[in-house]
Design a protein around this motif. Sequence first.
Motif: not given
Length: 154
Positions: A7-9, A17-19, A32-37
């Motif tokens: 779907v997107g970030v 926190q980016p997801i 949903p997965i939390w990820i790094g910048a």
Amino acid sequence: MQELSVVGVRVELPGNQPIVLLKEASGDRYLPIWIGAVEATAIAFEQQGVKPARPLTHDLLRDVLTALGSPLQLVEITELKDTVFYAELVIGDGVRVSARPSDAIALALRVGATIQCSEQVLDAVGIVIPDEQEDEVERFREFLDQVSPEDFAG
């Protein structure tokens, strides 16, 4: 395994926190997965068609796999242990390489590879967004159309 689409970030507040949000292709669950910048930027760049002057790491990996004649066939999000997601790249004739899901997703977007997730992971953390919240998903998509990859820079 269930096929997913990206779907997107976005950045979750208040923690910034980016997801990355994925959706089940033949169902109504979201992952949903939390990820790094850095990974959020790489995913956003690809989704928005931004081509940097020099290759990013995910572009480099795509080019290396192509040069070696071992294309990425598939990405599998395989498990969740202690709030950490695990994925595997399926390369060439079935060679499997462990990867962070964020890196795997960024690479999959660059080569058009299918992203799949184990049923166990989706059962554990997949969320169903009720019809009345579909507007929120639409607002999320609108947000993605307006956000700049630089917004994810740390």
